[in-house]
Motif scaffolding. Sequence first.
Motif, PDB file in Angstrom:
ATOM      1  N   GLY A  71       0.852  -1.192   0.000  1.00  0.00           N
ATOM      2  CA  GLY A  71       0.000   0.000   0.000  1.00  0.00           C
ATOM      3  C   GLY A  71       0.883   1.234   0.000  1.00  0.00           C
ATOM      4  N   PHE A  72       0.252   2.419   0.012  1.00  0.00           N
ATOM      5  CA  PHE A  72       1.049   3.655   0.029  1.00  0.00           C
ATOM      6  C   PHE A  72       1.994   3.682   1.230  1.00  0.00           C
ATOM      7  N   ALA A  73       1.487   3.185   2.386  1.00  0.00           N
ATOM      8  CA  ALA A  73       2.274   3.266   3.617  1.00  0.00           C
ATOM      9  C   ALA A  73       3.557   2.443   3.520  1.00  0.00           C
ATOM     10  N   LYS A  98      -1.915  19.735  -4.645  1.00  0.00           N
ATOM     11  CA  LYS A  98      -2.823  18.873  -3.866  1.00  0.00           C
ATOM     12  C   LYS A  98      -2.037  17.935  -2.947  1.00  0.00           C
ATOM     13  N   TYR A  99      -1.040  17.277  -3.550  1.00  0.00           N
ATOM     14  CA  TYR A  99      -0.299  16.286  -2.753  1.00  0.00           C
ATOM     15  C   TYR A  99       0.535  16.969  -1.666  1.00  0.00           C
ATOM     16  N   GLY A 100       1.034  18.164  -1.969  1.00  0.00           N
ATOM     17  CA  GLY A 100       1.955  18.820  -1.043  1.00  0.00           C
ATOM     18  C   GLY A 100       1.278  19.805  -0.103  1.00  0.00           C
ATOM     19  N   ALA A 128       4.849   5.021 -19.659  1.00  0.00           N
ATOM     20  CA  ALA A 128       3.499   5.047 -19.099  1.00  0.00           C
ATOM     21  C   ALA A 128       2.708   6.163 -19.756  1.00  0.00           C
ATOM     22  N   ALA A 129       1.488   5.853 -20.134  1.00  0.00           N
ATOM     23  CA  ALA A 129       0.626   6.853 -20.775  1.00  0.00           C
ATOM     24  C   ALA A 129      -0.108   7.654 -19.710  1.00  0.00           C
ATOM     25  N   THR A 130      -0.774   8.712 -20.142  1.00  0.00           N
ATOM     26  CA  THR A 130      -1.594   9.463 -19.195  1.00  0.00           C
ATOM     27  C   THR A 130      -2.749   8.582 -18.716  1.00  0.00           C
ATOM     28  N   GLY A 131      -3.091   8.741 -17.449  1.00  0.00           N
ATOM     29  CA  GLY A 131      -4.146   7.903 -16.894  1.00  0.00           C
ATOM     30  C   GLY A 131      -3.607   6.773 -16.041  1.00  0.00           C
ATOM     31  N   THR A 132      -2.286   6.571 -16.077  1.00  0.00           N
ATOM     32  CA  THR A 132      -1.699   5.477 -15.300  1.00  0.00           C
ATOM     33  C   THR A 132      -1.375   5.907 -13.874  1.00  0.00           C
ATOM     34  N   CYS A 189     -14.866   3.367  -9.687  1.00  0.00           N
ATOM     35  CA  CYS A 189     -14.306   4.722  -9.664  1.00  0.00           C
ATOM     36  C   CYS A 189     -12.872   4.628  -9.152  1.00  0.00           C
ATOM     37  N   ARG A 190     -12.122   5.725  -9.384  1.00  0.00           N
ATOM     38  CA  ARG A 190     -10.729   5.716  -8.945  1.00  0.00           C
ATOM     39  C   ARG A 190     -10.571   5.956  -7.449  1.00  0.00           C
ATOM     40  N   THR A 191     -11.372   6.854  -6.912  1.00  0.00           N
ATOM     41  CA  THR A 191     -11.160   7.239  -5.511  1.00  0.00           C
ATOM     42  C   THR A 191     -12.425   7.079  -4.691  1.00  0.00           C
TER      43      THR A 191
END
Length: 561
Positions: free
Chosen positions: A13-15, A103-105, A56-60, A260-262
């Motif tokens: 996972g992200f962690a 957003k991430y930062g 990697a294409a956009t959307g990945t 959905c993605r999120t």
Amino acid sequence: MNDPQTPGGEHLGFADLGLREELLRSLTALGYEDPTPIQRQAIPHLLEGADLLGQAATGTGKTAAFALPVINGIDADAPGEPVALVIVPTRELAVQVSEAVFKYGREQHIKVLPIYGGQPIVRQLKALSRGVHVVVATPGRAIDHIHRGSLSLDSIRTVILDEADEMLDMGFTEDIETILRSTPTDRQTVMFSATIPPRITAIAKRHQRNPVNIHIGAGEVSEATALIRQTVYFVDRFHKPSALGRVLDIEAPTAALVFCRTRTEVDELTVTMSGRGYRAEALHGGMDQAQRDRVMGRLRDGTAELLIATDVAARGLDVDTLTHVVNYEVPSAPESYVHRIGRVGRAGRSGVAITLAEPRRRRLLSNIERLTRQTITVEKVPSVADLRARQIEVTVAAVREALSDGDLNDYNPVLHGLAGDGSDRDIALAAIKLYHEARGATVDNVEIPDASTRGHKPRDRDRDRSRAPNKGLGKSPRPASQPGTGSVFVSLGKRAGIRPGDLVGAIANETDLSGRDIGPIRISDNFSVVGVPEASVDTVVAALQATTVRGKKTRARRFVD
Ligand code: AMP
């Protein structure tokens, strides 16, 4: 996303990727549940400081793949000279990447600045002088600032080239070489590109040190998807909820699983679809087992007809009654697509897989087609007339069934009560109207614009792709001249060393047109003529007059044949 195992078998996972707490919190707030394959593979290497060449294409999810490690290494000190430089081909992408970094930062108060042509340079100069952590720039404008001395690259620790193949196609090779040469030699160099032609490998050889190579897109595909009818509808983001409603009305699924993605997107879509009269339930990783069981039970017994879920939440989900799988977004890896749609078509049954795609995700879909060696048919979003016709069909079928049921005599008292109020025909029509409306056959008068003809790239590799057995995805590069295309005269031609990429690059960099909007291009000895959308002719003329092409001033004007 559905294949979150390392070769060793453990789930990452992200962690587990080594990211700091503030970033993990930002990701949770955004509703990201699990890293995408490119993130899982790239982030640990990037955190260690390795150079990387990623296909990697956009959307990945590639933006987060490079942005998270960069942000991870920034301390929330007051910003000074930039420590990371992202070079992107277009102003749209510059804005998009900046928004992502912001957003991430957010928790770390990261200062990010997009710089691109077309925006007043004074504003950019001011912002740069106030200090930033990350700069996201188009090549032309970056060079401009380097020459002015307003963009100092002395503190740069990481340079990222995003959509590198696109930048080379647009004629930015020399600019990129110059930028790379102007940054410290001990920097980290990261390149992402949808394709890796020899020119990209050559840049990597010259400017990277032992890069890690990552390729997203290869993998094993099961035969299980062969029985599934696969369609894609191209729609803009804004129209997606209505498009989904309309497609579901026509398809009339018994039970559908919508991906959905999120988590945030799951919650929002569940509310929207419930508001439109669908019996929709949300399923995401934040729910405990008891809640999940309840939701699944409602789908199984028909109380719910739509289950809206993230990949993580739907892991291991097996529902016999499922007839449709919907990708509300094109999944970030072809393997995810195969996993998702494999939820229908089990045990030899047929099923339907529907994908709603923004036109810019076309390339990701072509990758999926190549991997599955199956065609995803492009369909037009049903029109208002299609919808009405379908609603009438359903009402006809329902009335026909009632006619054959045989318990109609119970309703004789109603007919007697209406005696004298109209003919039997009128009474029948009134009754049908009541039924039709009560069924929720809503009157939806707004047509949804078809976006299936947008997003084609007039480049060779896309033309190659159109040879795949495919009804439309990689098809139809822009024709020689289209209605609505105007022409711009440019006073530089072959003698000045002008190539198509120089013109595309200059225009895309200075206006909000992208490469695919530009063409056909004719280059004569002393001048060139470039096709652009009629509505943009004046903007393009003004932009070309104000900038340089291959370092040369040019005159431009509307061209009339
Ligand atoms: P990109 O390929 O960088 O253009 O990203 C495509 C989309 O995926 C963007 O809308 C991101 O916000 C979203 N995204 C990126 N990573 C994740 C993730 N791990 N989970 C969910 N959505 C993501």
